[in-house]
Design a protein around this motif. Sequence first.
Motif, PDB file in Angstrom:
ATOM      1  N   GLU A 181       5.232   7.674  -6.890  1.00 49.80           N
ATOM      2  CA  GLU A 181       5.841   7.561  -5.561  1.00 49.80           C
ATOM      3  C   GLU A 181       6.456   8.898  -5.144  1.00 49.80           C
ATOM      4  O   GLU A 181       6.346   9.312  -3.983  1.00 49.80           O
ATOM      5  CB  GLU A 181       6.889   6.449  -5.556  1.00 49.80           C
ATOM      6  N   PHE A 182       7.098   9.576  -6.093  1.00 47.45           N
ATOM      7  CA  PHE A 182       7.643  10.906  -5.797  1.00 47.45           C
ATOM      8  C   PHE A 182       6.524  11.889  -5.483  1.00 47.45           C
ATOM      9  O   PHE A 182       6.628  12.698  -4.546  1.00 47.45           O
ATOM     10  CB  PHE A 182       8.466  11.412  -6.982  1.00 47.45           C
ATOM     11  N   ALA A 183       5.444  11.834  -6.253  1.00 46.06           N
ATOM     12  CA  ALA A 183       4.324  12.749  -6.027  1.00 46.06           C
ATOM     13  C   ALA A 183       3.737  12.564  -4.634  1.00 46.06           C
ATOM     14  O   ALA A 183       3.428  13.541  -3.941  1.00 46.06           O
ATOM     15  CB  ALA A 183       3.252  12.534  -7.093  1.00 46.06           C
ATOM     16  N   ILE A 184       3.584  11.318  -4.201  1.00 43.82           N
ATOM     17  CA  ILE A 184       3.031  11.042  -2.867  1.00 43.82           C
ATOM     18  C   ILE A 184       3.951  11.565  -1.775  1.00 43.82           C
ATOM     19  O   ILE A 184       3.509  12.180  -0.800  1.00 43.82           O
ATOM     20  CB  ILE A 184       2.791   9.533  -2.694  1.00 43.82           C
ATOM     21  N   ALA A 199      -4.939  11.413  -5.171  1.00 45.91           N
ATOM     22  CA  ALA A 199      -5.064  11.120  -6.598  1.00 45.91           C
ATOM     23  C   ALA A 199      -3.891  10.258  -7.063  1.00 45.91           C
ATOM     24  O   ALA A 199      -4.061   9.325  -7.860  1.00 45.91           O
ATOM     25  CB  ALA A 199      -5.124  12.413  -7.397  1.00 45.91           C
ATOM     26  N   ALA A 200      -2.696  10.562  -6.561  1.00 43.67           N
ATOM     27  CA  ALA A 200      -1.527   9.755  -6.908  1.00 43.67           C
ATOM     28  C   ALA A 200      -1.673   8.334  -6.381  1.00 43.67           C
ATOM     29  O   ALA A 200      -1.309   7.360  -7.061  1.00 43.67           O
ATOM     30  CB  ALA A 200      -0.262  10.412  -6.365  1.00 43.67           C
ATOM     31  N   GLU A 201      -2.195   8.181  -5.165  1.00 46.57           N
ATOM     32  CA  GLU A 201      -2.406   6.846  -4.618  1.00 46.57           C
ATOM     33  C   GLU A 201      -3.459   6.095  -5.414  1.00 46.57           C
ATOM     34  O   GLU A 201      -3.320   4.882  -5.666  1.00 46.57           O
ATOM     35  CB  GLU A 201      -2.816   6.948  -3.146  1.00 46.57           C
ATOM     36  N   PHE A 202      -4.513   6.781  -5.824  1.00 47.93           N
ATOM     37  CA  PHE A 202      -5.550   6.171  -6.646  1.00 47.93           C
ATOM     38  C   PHE A 202      -4.954   5.634  -7.950  1.00 47.93           C
ATOM     39  O   PHE A 202      -5.210   4.487  -8.344  1.00 47.93           O
ATOM     40  CB  PHE A 202      -6.637   7.208  -6.936  1.00 47.93           C
ATOM     41  N   LEU A 203      -4.155   6.461  -8.617  1.00 47.34           N
ATOM     42  CA  LEU A 203      -3.589   6.045  -9.899  1.00 47.34           C
ATOM     43  C   LEU A 203      -2.587   4.909  -9.715  1.00 47.34           C
ATOM     44  O   LEU A 203      -2.522   3.993 -10.553  1.00 47.34           O
ATOM     45  CB  LEU A 203      -2.937   7.242 -10.589  1.00 47.34           C
ATOM     46  N   LEU A 204      -1.835   4.933  -8.628  1.00 45.89           N
ATOM     47  CA  LEU A 204      -0.930   3.810  -8.357  1.00 45.89           C
ATOM     48  C   LEU A 204      -1.712   2.516  -8.151  1.00 45.89           C
ATOM     49  O   LEU A 204      -1.298   1.447  -8.628  1.00 45.89           O
ATOM     50  CB  LEU A 204      -0.070   4.113  -7.129  1.00 45.89           C
ATOM     51  N   ALA A 205      -2.833   2.585  -7.448  1.00 44.62           N
ATOM     52  CA  ALA A 205      -3.660   1.396  -7.271  1.00 44.62           C
ATOM     53  C   ALA A 205      -4.156   0.879  -8.616  1.00 44.62           C
ATOM     54  O   ALA A 205      -4.173  -0.335  -8.865  1.00 44.62           O
ATOM     55  CB  ALA A 205      -4.835   1.705  -6.339  1.00 44.62           C
ATOM     56  N   LYS A 206      -4.553   1.799  -9.514  1.00 37.92           N
ATOM     57  CA  LYS A 206      -4.972   1.397 -10.864  1.00 37.92           C
ATOM     58  C   LYS A 206      -3.837   0.680 -11.583  1.00 37.92           C
ATOM     59  O   LYS A 206      -4.044  -0.339 -12.263  1.00 37.92           O
ATOM     60  CB  LYS A 206      -5.387   2.623 -11.674  1.00 37.92           C
ATOM     61  N   ILE A 207      -2.635   1.214 -11.469  1.00 38.99           N
ATOM     62  CA  ILE A 207      -1.497   0.615 -12.161  1.00 38.99           C
ATOM     63  C   ILE A 207      -1.227  -0.784 -11.639  1.00 38.99           C
ATOM     64  O   ILE A 207      -1.011  -1.722 -12.424  1.00 38.99           O
ATOM     65  CB  ILE A 207      -0.257   1.519 -12.010  1.00 38.99           C
ATOM     66  N   TYR A 208      -1.238  -0.963 -10.311  1.00 40.28           N
ATOM     67  CA  TYR A 208      -0.973  -2.288  -9.769  1.00 40.28           C
ATOM     68  C   TYR A 208      -2.084  -3.282 -10.112  1.00 40.28           C
ATOM     69  O   TYR A 208      -1.807  -4.464 -10.362  1.00 40.28           O
ATOM     70  CB  TYR A 208      -0.741  -2.215  -8.260  1.00 40.28           C
ATOM     71  N   LEU A 209      -3.322  -2.822 -10.183  1.00 38.92           N
ATOM     72  CA  LEU A 209      -4.404  -3.709 -10.614  1.00 38.92           C
ATOM     73  C   LEU A 209      -4.225  -4.126 -12.070  1.00 38.92           C
ATOM     74  O   LEU A 209      -4.571  -5.247 -12.454  1.00 38.92           O
ATOM     75  CB  LEU A 209      -5.760  -3.024 -10.443  1.00 38.92           C
TER      76      LEU A 209
END
Length: 511
Positions: A181-184, A199-209
């Motif tokens: 969230e800080f990176a975004i 890339a940060a949003e992509f990884l956050l989506a992976k985490i929530y999945l």
Amino acid sequence: MKKLNKKLLLSAGALAVFNLSCTKLNEDLYGSKYVDKGGAATSADLGGVYSQLNGFNDQANWYALSEHSSDEMMGPTRGTDWDDFGTWRKLHQHTWDPSHNQIYDTWNNLNIGVYRATSVIAKAADNQTKAEASFLRAFFMYWVVDFYGQQPFREVTDDPDANPRVMTRKEATDFMIKDLEFAIANQTTKDPGKGNKYAAEFLLAKIYLNKAVFYQDPATAAGPYTFQKADMDKALGYLNDIINNGGYTLTPNYYDNFKWDNTTASKEIIFARQNDPNVGQNASVENRTRMGMHYNTTPDGWNGFTTLAAFYNSFEDNDIRKKYNLPGYTDKTGHNVGFLVGQQKKYDAQGNLVNVLDRSGNPLVFTPNVNLGYATEAEGIRVVKFALNPANYGQSGNDYVFFRFADVLLMKAEAILRGGTDAAQPLALVNQIRANRGATQLANLDLTALLAERGRELYWESWRRNDLIRFGKFNDPVDQRETKSAGYRVVYPIPQRAVDSNPNLKQNFGY
């Protein structure tokens, strides 16, 4: 034989140098002394964090833990080649233990990345540097959490004589979310070679999945998992921003995402380890091709890894992800990209297309079936996804792709199927990809079909273990692993040397 053994010896030597050069830092990880020298973080400090990504290029360790344990790769022993004390077989057959060499080496590489990023974050004088380092810390931590289920952690201000504290899987997941969230919020670049916003949003989506997996009690890590609608909606929010504002699109030719000029040819790359062979920016990814190619093919290889026949058979013949004659490559090498099976060809010195012969002078015919414990040199279907530059196979410029746009569409379809709210139709999202890849349109889509499609789209890109666990299929029997493995195998053990060095680490359930 000599070529392969030389490669193995070089790899072993490199590992030995790595372990010696990182001894002090490894001690830091497990609770020995750590002293921060102070001063503001420099570009070299941040570059040191990025350089830790070079460990992801190797065919062993992180890559092997992700792929050999799945249903799409195995590393058969061929005579005395590729035995390596059973390291590859144990991964495929789910018989590893806390002393497994690649489990230990991967733990070291990932945790060094976390430590280096933490040091940069603590000393960064600007939010841009801090944002990139925060993304990188979350990236390394994601794989520690995914593989091992707990995260040792030390701030640079901690007592150097104290053992690092250990986050639970849930705590580390929440920690990663805050980093990203800080990176975004503090990142503006779209550079795929940097820890950029998308890339940060992509990884956050992976985490929530994967949040249902990462929040699971360690004793029941294999599930079943309960996916929350709120998590799926959070994933969709990030995925939709990538889709609507990132400017990415499906690349017209699938293999442009992976070949030697993918830096410019791909329209999908969100995050990659960039490779400029002219300046030595990082190690080449040529091993991704050579690890399966035969000694006598063009390019030559190490005659190692194969895919499984059942996985190969999951593709339609018209799907270019299965087989494609790539211009500028096939006309130079004599073989297609995708999967290699049957009689192999190459061009001789006179430019004639001829049969490749094995080491005994017989036609080299790759067969679907392979014996993991004792395979002939021709057994097994080989894979060429990262096509090397025919102008110089040993100095190919392929960027190594971590995140790409097709996965965004697949994740979006999954989040909707798991209860997220969105106007898009999952079937339409998947068929958009299939149309681009030359495959026929699916008539319907459920989670089983989606998992299969994720395999076809992302094969050998290091997501298969992660996917199989989330879909509840990781422990299922596959070729050369005839019985269902124990549920606790969805998490690797903490290396025994790490447990012995840091009393705050507790061995994972089942080991």
